[in-house]
Motif scaffolding. Structure first.
Motif, PDB file in Angstrom:
ATOM      1  N   PHE A 172      -4.925   6.183   0.141  1.00 42.98           N
ATOM      2  CA  PHE A 172      -5.548   7.062   1.113  1.00 42.98           C
ATOM      3  C   PHE A 172      -6.521   8.024   0.451  1.00 42.98           C
ATOM      4  O   PHE A 172      -7.014   8.946   1.086  1.00 42.98           O
ATOM      5  CB  PHE A 172      -4.472   7.841   1.878  1.00 42.98           C
ATOM      6  CG  PHE A 172      -3.468   6.950   2.533  1.00 42.98           C
ATOM      7  CD1 PHE A 172      -3.816   6.194   3.636  1.00 42.98           C
ATOM      8  CD2 PHE A 172      -2.192   6.824   2.026  1.00 42.98           C
ATOM      9  CE1 PHE A 172      -2.906   5.347   4.245  1.00 42.98           C
ATOM     10  CE2 PHE A 172      -1.276   5.978   2.623  1.00 42.98           C
ATOM     11  CZ  PHE A 172      -1.626   5.249   3.735  1.00 42.98           C
ATOM     12  N   ASP A 173      -6.779   7.825  -0.831  1.00 48.90           N
ATOM     13  CA  ASP A 173      -7.709   8.716  -1.524  1.00 48.90           C
ATOM     14  C   ASP A 173      -9.142   8.345  -1.183  1.00 48.90           C
ATOM     15  O   ASP A 173      -9.439   7.239  -0.734  1.00 48.90           O
ATOM     16  CB  ASP A 173      -7.500   8.633  -3.041  1.00 48.90           C
ATOM     17  CG  ASP A 173      -7.597   7.202  -3.559  1.00 48.90           C
ATOM     18  OD1 ASP A 173      -6.995   6.312  -2.915  1.00 48.90           O
ATOM     19  OD2 ASP A 173      -8.273   6.972  -4.567  1.00 48.90           O
ATOM     20  N   ARG A 181      -0.757  10.196   6.105  1.00 47.23           N
ATOM     21  CA  ARG A 181      -0.099   8.904   5.909  1.00 47.23           C
ATOM     22  C   ARG A 181       0.424   8.688   4.501  1.00 47.23           C
ATOM     23  O   ARG A 181       1.174   7.749   4.257  1.00 47.23           O
ATOM     24  CB  ARG A 181      -1.073   7.788   6.293  1.00 47.23           C
ATOM     25  CG  ARG A 181      -1.170   7.601   7.781  1.00 47.23           C
ATOM     26  CD  ARG A 181      -2.353   6.761   8.152  1.00 47.23           C
ATOM     27  NE  ARG A 181      -3.583   7.461   7.884  1.00 47.23           N
ATOM     28  CZ  ARG A 181      -4.770   6.876   7.792  1.00 47.23           C
ATOM     29  NH1 ARG A 181      -4.877   5.588   7.953  1.00 47.23           N
ATOM     30  NH2 ARG A 181      -5.838   7.597   7.552  1.00 47.23           N
ATOM     31  N   SER A 182       0.056   9.551   3.555  1.00 46.34           N
ATOM     32  CA  SER A 182       0.579   9.377   2.208  1.00 46.34           C
ATOM     33  C   SER A 182       2.093   9.566   2.164  1.00 46.34           C
ATOM     34  O   SER A 182       2.751   9.161   1.199  1.00 46.34           O
ATOM     35  CB  SER A 182      -0.094  10.369   1.253  1.00 46.34           C
ATOM     36  OG  SER A 182       0.209  11.710   1.610  1.00 46.34           O
ATOM     37  N   HIS A 183       2.670  10.152   3.235  1.00 49.51           N
ATOM     38  CA  HIS A 183       4.117  10.319   3.305  1.00 49.51           C
ATOM     39  C   HIS A 183       4.838   9.009   3.599  1.00 49.51           C
ATOM     40  O   HIS A 183       6.039   8.912   3.387  1.00 49.51           O
ATOM     41  CB  HIS A 183       4.481  11.334   4.397  1.00 49.51           C
ATOM     42  CG  HIS A 183       3.996  12.722   4.130  1.00 49.51           C
ATOM     43  ND1 HIS A 183       2.728  13.136   4.436  1.00 49.51           N
ATOM     44  CD2 HIS A 183       4.621  13.783   3.567  1.00 49.51           C
ATOM     45  CE1 HIS A 183       2.595  14.407   4.087  1.00 49.51           C
ATOM     46  NE2 HIS A 183       3.713  14.818   3.566  1.00 49.51           N
ATOM     47  N   GLY A 188      -0.283  12.923  12.604  1.00 46.89           N
ATOM     48  CA  GLY A 188      -0.371  14.172  11.864  1.00 46.89           C
ATOM     49  C   GLY A 188      -1.786  14.482  11.434  1.00 46.89           C
ATOM     50  O   GLY A 188      -2.253  15.626  11.542  1.00 46.89           O
ATOM     51  N   GLU A 189      -2.498  13.480  10.972  1.00 49.13           N
ATOM     52  CA  GLU A 189      -3.883  13.685  10.534  1.00 49.13           C
ATOM     53  C   GLU A 189      -4.794  14.077  11.695  1.00 49.13           C
ATOM     54  O   GLU A 189      -5.741  14.848  11.514  1.00 49.13           O
ATOM     55  CB  GLU A 189      -4.413  12.408   9.878  1.00 49.13           C
ATOM     56  CG  GLU A 189      -3.759  12.087   8.554  1.00 49.13           C
ATOM     57  CD  GLU A 189      -4.190  10.746   7.994  1.00 49.13           C
ATOM     58  OE1 GLU A 189      -3.822  10.439   6.856  1.00 49.13           O
ATOM     59  OE2 GLU A 189      -4.887   9.989   8.699  1.00 49.13           O
ATOM     60  N   HIS A 210       2.523   1.436   5.710  1.00 47.45           N
ATOM     61  CA  HIS A 210       1.068   1.438   5.597  1.00 47.45           C
ATOM     62  C   HIS A 210       0.483   2.774   6.081  1.00 47.45           C
ATOM     63  O   HIS A 210      -0.626   2.829   6.590  1.00 47.45           O
ATOM     64  CB  HIS A 210       0.433   0.294   6.399  1.00 47.45           C
ATOM     65  CG  HIS A 210       0.963  -1.053   6.040  1.00 47.45           C
ATOM     66  ND1 HIS A 210       0.692  -1.660   4.843  1.00 47.45           N
ATOM     67  CD2 HIS A 210       1.770  -1.899   6.723  1.00 47.45           C
ATOM     68  CE1 HIS A 210       1.299  -2.833   4.795  1.00 47.45           C
ATOM     69  NE2 HIS A 210       1.957  -3.006   5.913  1.00 47.45           N
ATOM     70  N   GLY A 211       1.249   3.814   5.932  1.00 50.98           N
ATOM     71  CA  GLY A 211       0.803   5.118   6.427  1.00 50.98           C
ATOM     72  C   GLY A 211       1.433   5.476   7.743  1.00 50.98           C
ATOM     73  O   GLY A 211       1.710   6.639   8.010  1.00 50.98           O
ATOM     74  N   GLY A 212       1.670   4.490   8.589  1.00 54.03           N
ATOM     75  CA  GLY A 212       2.409   4.713   9.824  1.00 54.03           C
ATOM     76  C   GLY A 212       1.677   5.538  10.860  1.00 54.03           C
ATOM     77  O   GLY A 212       0.819   6.354  10.557  1.00 54.03           O
TER      78      GLY A 212
END
Length: 869
Positions: free
Chosen positions: A459-460, A354-356, A369-370, A361-363
C-alpha cells in the motif's frame, strides 16, 4: 424490491439525499417512543441513545417536567406568538440567563436555533464596530444559514453556496499565534472572532489550556469583539454550566440544551461592548422569544438549579468514560488515534487503512477507514446489533461522537462501553463480514480460514519512473469475497445486497501493485490496480457524466501515484466510449480491447484445431459484432472461418444497419491487404474485390446478406446461436443472457464479455457444448497481481496485459480507443505480446482451467488431435 429498498415518506418528501444515505447504511430507524436515555421502535426494542440529539437532550427523551410545562398551555391559554408586545416569558428567561452567565451581559436576543443565534451575533458585532471582517477557525461548525455557514470552517458544507461570504477568514483552532498574526495582518479590520470552547462537529477538538483567555487578550489588544459559541457545550454538557467559565465574551451563544429536548430555542447574550440600539432596532424574529419556548427554557434552568448533582454526574461519569475509552485506545492503538473530550462530549478518532489487514488484501474494513466511511458503518452495527445509538461528527467523519443525555448514569456508560468493546474486536480482526451482516441478511458467524496471498499486498506509494495503472471494477459477485475473505461465508444473495447497498458509498481505491520484467529487454515496470467500486450494471445505469467523473477520479489517483499510462477494464471502457470521453485527463489511455480480441480468437481457433476440425468448415457467429471488440474479431476470424454471421443487439435492431455497413466495409478493406486461408470468408471477399471497388462491394455484401458469400448479419441472437458451430461473444451486456437451451449441439462458445454473458448452468446441462473464457493470459516471469478477480493472481486479463506490454515497450501513447480498433494496433499488440512474454493461459472455462474430464466429454464426438492443455 428488497426490504432495504423501501423508501420512507421522509426520504421521498423531506430529504431524498440524506434519506437514501441513512437507508443504505442502516441508520433509518423509525422510533415511536422515547423515555430518558432510551428510544423504542415499533416492535418495542430499546436503543440506548448516546447521541442525545447532538447535545440537545439534557434530561433525555420526554422529561416529565418539561412535558407538563407543555401541557400547561392547554389550560392557561397563555399567548405564544404576540410580536410586538411586552413578552413576559422572554423577559424572565433573559433575566435568568444574565444572572447565570459567566460574565457581565447587557441583554439577550432570542432565536429559534443555534444557526440563527450565530447570525444574530455576527450582525451585532458588525454593526457595533463598523468593521467588515470576521475571523473563525478551521474545522469549526457554527450552522448552515449563509452567515453561520460562512463562519463554519468546512469546505465540505460551504461548496456550492457561495460561502464563505467576503470578509470571513480562518486560522487553525488552538493556535493563538495564528490569531495574533491575522489580527496584525489586517489591523482594525476584524469586527469579531468566533470560537467554540470545544469544537463539536469538527471532531471533538479541545484547545490548549487558557486558549480562550489568550483569544480574549488578543481581541482586547486589537479592539475586536469575541463571540463564544456555546450552542453545543452550554448548560452542563462538559460538567460545568458553561465551558467558557472565567472568560468574558462580547457575545455568548446558547441553544440546544436550552430547549430541553422538547423545543427549539437559541439565545445570544450581548455584553455592553456588543450592544447597540442599531442592532436592537433592526434585528427581530416572528418566532424568536415566543412564550412556549421561553417557558420551556425557564423550566430547563429550574431543573438544572434544582439538580446540582446532575453536573457532578456528568463530571464523574464523563471522566470514567474518558478513562475507559482511552483504555480501549491503548488496546487498539493501530486504529484508534485518540480519545478526547470533556464531560459528556467525547470523540473517538479512528485512523485505519488497509495495511492492518494484509490477510484480506487490505479488506473492505480498511477501505472504509481510508474513505472515512468506517464510523457510519460502526454506528450502524452498534445501532442494529448492539442497540446503542452514536454517530460520526459532521466535519470529521473519522470521529465517533459520544454525547449521551446528562442524566445517563454509570449503568448506561457500562452498557455503551461493553457494546463498543465487542464492536472494536471485530474491527481489530478485520471481520467485515460480521460488521456488515446485519445490513446484508447474512450470517454474522466467522468465515472459514482463508489463504494468505502469495505476496502481501503493498500500500506504499510507488516511486518507479516506468509506472502504469489499470482501472477495474467488480465483474462477478464472487469478486467481493475473493478480495476480502471475511466475506467468504456470504451467500450470493448477501453479496448482491453488499453490491447494491454499499458500492454507491465508496470512491475508487488503490488495490495493489504488480511488478513485471521483460524477458526480451530486461526492462522493469510497475503498475497499480485501481478499483472503481461499481458493478457493470451500476455503471450502465448511471448518467454517463457521473460514470465518467467516477472513472476520472480513479485516473486522477493513478496520476498522483506516478502512472504514465492508464488502462481501462470492463465497463470502464464501455461507459467512456472506448476511452474517448476521457481524453481530457491528460494521460495516455488504452482499453486493452486489441489484445483481448487477439487472445479470444487464438483460444477459439486452438479449441477447434484440438477437436480435429478446420476453421474453414466452421459456421462462426460473433455476438456483439457492432461493438469495438466484436467488429475487430469479425475481421480476424473472417480470414479463417468458412461462414460468418455478424450479430447485433436486438434491442437496438432498427439502429444497427448503418453499423453493420461500417463493419462490413472495414472487413472488405481488411481483406484487400491481408492473407486469408483458402475457403475462408475473407478469401472469397478478396476474389470479389478483383472486379469491384471496396466501398461498392461493402454495400453489395450488406444487401446480399449471405446470398453470394457466406457473410451474414442478423439481430436474432437465438437463431444465430442455433446455426453456429463456434460463437464468440463480446457485448456490453452485464447479464448472462445465453442459456443452455439456445445452443446447437457441439458448439464452442468463447465468452469475452466481462461480466460474462454465458449462463453457468450450461456446464451442468450441456456437456456437448464447450464454454471458453476469452482473454486470460500468463504474465512474464513470476509477476503477481497481488489480489484476485476470478482468476489466480499469477494470471491477468488480456486488457490488463495490453497496458503492461505497452509499458514494457515504453509506448506511452493512446491505444485501442474508440469503436473501431485499428489494424495498426492489431499488428503492434500482437508483436508486443510475443516480444515481452505474454501468452494465452491455456484453455479456461468459467474462471477455471478447463477440466480434462469436461474436455473429454465434449471432444469424444469429434476426433481430437491433442489434449487442450
Amino acid at each position: 424490491m428488497s426490504r432495504w429498498q423501501a423508501i420512507s415518506p421522509f426520504e421521498q418528501h423531506v430529504n431524498p439525499a440524506i434519506g437514501e444515505l441513512i437507508r443504505r447504511v442502516g441508520l433509518d430507524k423509525t422510533f415511536v417512543r422515547g423515555e430518558g436515555c432510551y428510544l423504542y421502535d415499533a416492535p418495542g426494542r430499546a436503543y440506548l441513545d448516546f447521541l442525545g440529539a447532538y447535545g440537545a437532550l439534557p434530561f433525555g427523551h420526554s422529561p416529565d417536567a418539561l412535558l407538563a410545562e407543555l401541557a400547561s398551555f392547554q389550560h392557561s391559554r397563555e399567548p405564544i406568538f404576540v410580536q410586538p408586545s411586552c413578552l413576559a416569558a422572554s423577559g424572565l428567561l433573559a433575566q435568568r440567563l444574565l444572572e447565570l452567565a459567566p460574565g457581565k451581559y447587557r441583554s439577550v436576543t432570542f432565536q429559534n436555533s443555534g444557526a440563527e443565534t450565530v447570525e444574530a451575533a455576527l450582525k451585532a458585532c458588525l454593526v457595533k464596530t463598523g468593521r467588515k471582517r470576521i475571523l473563525s477557525t478551521h474545522h469549526s461548525f457554527h450552522g448552515k444559514t449563509l452567515g453561520a455557514l460562512s463562519a463554519t470552517g468546512s469546505d465540505k458544507y460551504q461548496e456550492g453556496f457561495q460561502a464563505p461570504l467576503p470578509g470571513f477568514d480562518f486560522v487553525d483552532y488552538g493556535d493563538i499565534q495564528a490569531i495574533e498574526a491575522q489580527l496584525q495582518r489586517y489591523p482594525g479590520a476584524y469586527a469579531a472572532i468566533i470560537v467554540e470552547p470545544i469544537q463539536g462537529e469538527g471532531g471533538i477538538n479541545l484547545p490548549p489550556a487558557d486558549y480562550l483567555q489568550a483569544v480574549r487578550a488578543a481581541c482586547d489588544r486589537h479592539g475586536t469583539l469575541l463571540i463564544i459559541d456555546e450552542v453545543q457545550t452550554g448548560l452542563g454538557r462538559t460538567g460545568k454550566l458553561f465551558a467558557s467559565e472565567g472568560v468574558q465574551a462580547d457575545c455568548l451563544l446558547l441553544a440546544k440544551a436550552l430547549g430541553g429536548g422538547v423545543m427549539p430555542i437559541g439565545a445570544c447574550l450581548l455584553a455592553e461592548s456588543a450592544y447597540s440600539e442599531d442592532f436592537q432596532n433592526k434585528h427581530s424574529s416572528t418566532f424568536g422569544g415566543n412564550t412556549l419556548a421561553c417557558r420551556i427554557g425557564l423550566k430547563v434552568l429550574d431543573l438544572l438549579r434544582d439538580q446540582p448533582e446532575l453536573l457532578d454526574n456528568v463530571r464523574d461519569n464523563g471522566t470514567y468514560l474518558l478513562e475507559q475509552l482511552q483504555g480501549l485506545a491503548q488496546r487498539y492503538p493501530s486504529f484508534i488515534r485518540e480519545v478526547r473530550g470533556a464531560g459528556y462530549l467525547i470523540g473517538i478518532e479512528f485512523t485505519l487503512d488497509r495495511s492492518h489487514y494484509p490477510q484480506f488484501h487490505g479488506g473492505f474494513t480498511g477501505i472504509m477507514g481510508e474513505q472515512e466511511s468506517l464510523v457510519p458503518v460502526l454506528a450502524s452495527y452498534l445501532l442494529n446489533v448492539e442497540g446503542v445509538r452514536v454517530a460520526p461528527t459532521l466535519n470529521g467523519a473519522s470521529v465517533m461522537r459520544v454525547e449521551p443525555p446528562l442524566i445517563a448514569g454509570r449503568a448506561e456508560c457500562e452498557h455503551f462501553l461493553q457494546a463498543l468493546a465487542r464492536t472494536l474486536q471485530l474491527v481489530a480482526e478485520g471481520r467485515t463480514g460480521s460488521l456488515l451482516a446485519h445490513l446484508l441478511e447474512a450470517d454474522a458467524g466467522s468465515p472459514g480460514p482463508g489463504d494468505l496471498p502469495l505476496h502481501a499486498a503493498r500500500f506504499d506509494e510507488p516511486v518507479a519512473d516506468d509506472h502504469f495503472a489499470f482501472i477495474l471494477h467488480p465483474l462477478e459477485l464472487e469478486n467481493y469475497a475473493e478480495f476480502d475473505e471475511s466475506l467468504s461465508h456470504y451467500s450470493r444473495h448477501s453479496l448482491q445486497l453488499l453490491e447494491e447497498r454499499l458500492n454507491p458509498l465508496l470512491d475508487p481505491f488503490f488495490v495493489s501493485t504488480v511488478e513485471l520484467t521483460s524477458p526480451a529487454t530486461g526492462r522493469k515496470v510497475s503498475g497499480d490496480l485501481i478499483m472503481v467500486p461499481r458493478s457493470a450494471a451500476q455503471m450502465a445505469a448511471m448518467p454517463v457524466e457521473e460514470s465518467c467523473a467516477l472513472i476520472g477520479q480513479a485516473i486522477d489517483m493513478a496520476k498522483r501515484r506516478g502512472a504514465k499510462l492508464v488502462g481501462l477494464g470492463g465497463h470502464t471502457s464501455i461507459v467512456t466510449g472506448g476511452g474517448l470521453r476521457l481524453l481530457d485527463k491528460g494521460i495516455p489511455l488504452t482499453t486493452g480491447n486489441t489484445y483481448t480480441l487477439l487472445t479470444a480468437v487464438e483460444a477459439a481457433c486452438r479449441a477447434v484445431h484440438l477437436t480435429g476440425r478446420r476453421m474453414q468448415d466452421m459456421r462462426v457467429a460473433v455476438i456483439g459484432a457492432t461493438g469495438s471488440i466484436g467488429s475487430a474479431i469479425a475481421r480476424l476470424i473472417a480470414g479463417q472461418a468458412g461462414q460468418l454471421t455478424l450479430v447485433g443487439n436486438p434491442k437496438s435492431a432498427r439502429f444497427n444497419t448503418p453499423r453493420f455497413a461500417s463493419v462490413i466495409t472495414q472487413l472488405v478493406a481488411y481483406g484487400a491487404q491481408s492473407v486469408a486461408a483458402q475457403g475462408s470468408v475473407l478469401a472469397r471477399i478478396a476474389r470479389r474485390l478483383e472486379g469491384q471497388e471496396a466501398a461498392e462491394l461493402g454495400r453489395a455484401l450488406l444487401d446480399e446478406n449471405g446470398d453470394r458469400i457466406p457473410l451474414k448479419w442478423s439481430n436474432d441472437v437465438q437463431q444465430s446461436l442455433a446455426d453456429a458451430d463456434l460463437v464468440l461473444i463480446a457485448t456490453n451486456s452485464a447479464e448472462r443472457f445465453i442459456s443452455a437451451d439456445d445452443i446447437a449441439v457441439g458448439t464452442i462458445l468463447c465468452d469475452i464479455s466481462r461480466p460474462a454473458n454465458v449462463s453457468q448452468d450450461i456446464a451442468a446441462r450441456r456437456p456437448d457444448v464447450l464454454v471458453l473464457d476469452g482473454g486470460i493470459v500468463e504474465m512474464p516471469g513470476d509477476a503477481r497481481l497481488g489480489s484476485r478477480y476470478g482468476i489466480p493472481d499469477d494470471l491477468a486479463y488480456a486488457c490488463m496485459a495490453e497496458t503492461m506490454m505497452l509499458a514494457l515497450e515504453g509506448e506511452w501513447r493512446h491505444a485501442s480507443l474508440g469503436l473501431d480498433l485499428s489494424n495498426d494496433d492489431l499488428e503492434l499488440i500482437e508483436g508486443l505480446a510475443g516480444r515481452h512474454g505474454f501468452k494465452l493461459a491455456g484453455l479456461r472455462s468459467f474462471d477455471k482451467a478447463l477440466d480434462p474430464q469436461a474436455w473429454q466429454r465434449y471432444a469424444e464426438r469429434f476426433q481430437p488431435v491433442a489434449e487442450p492443455i
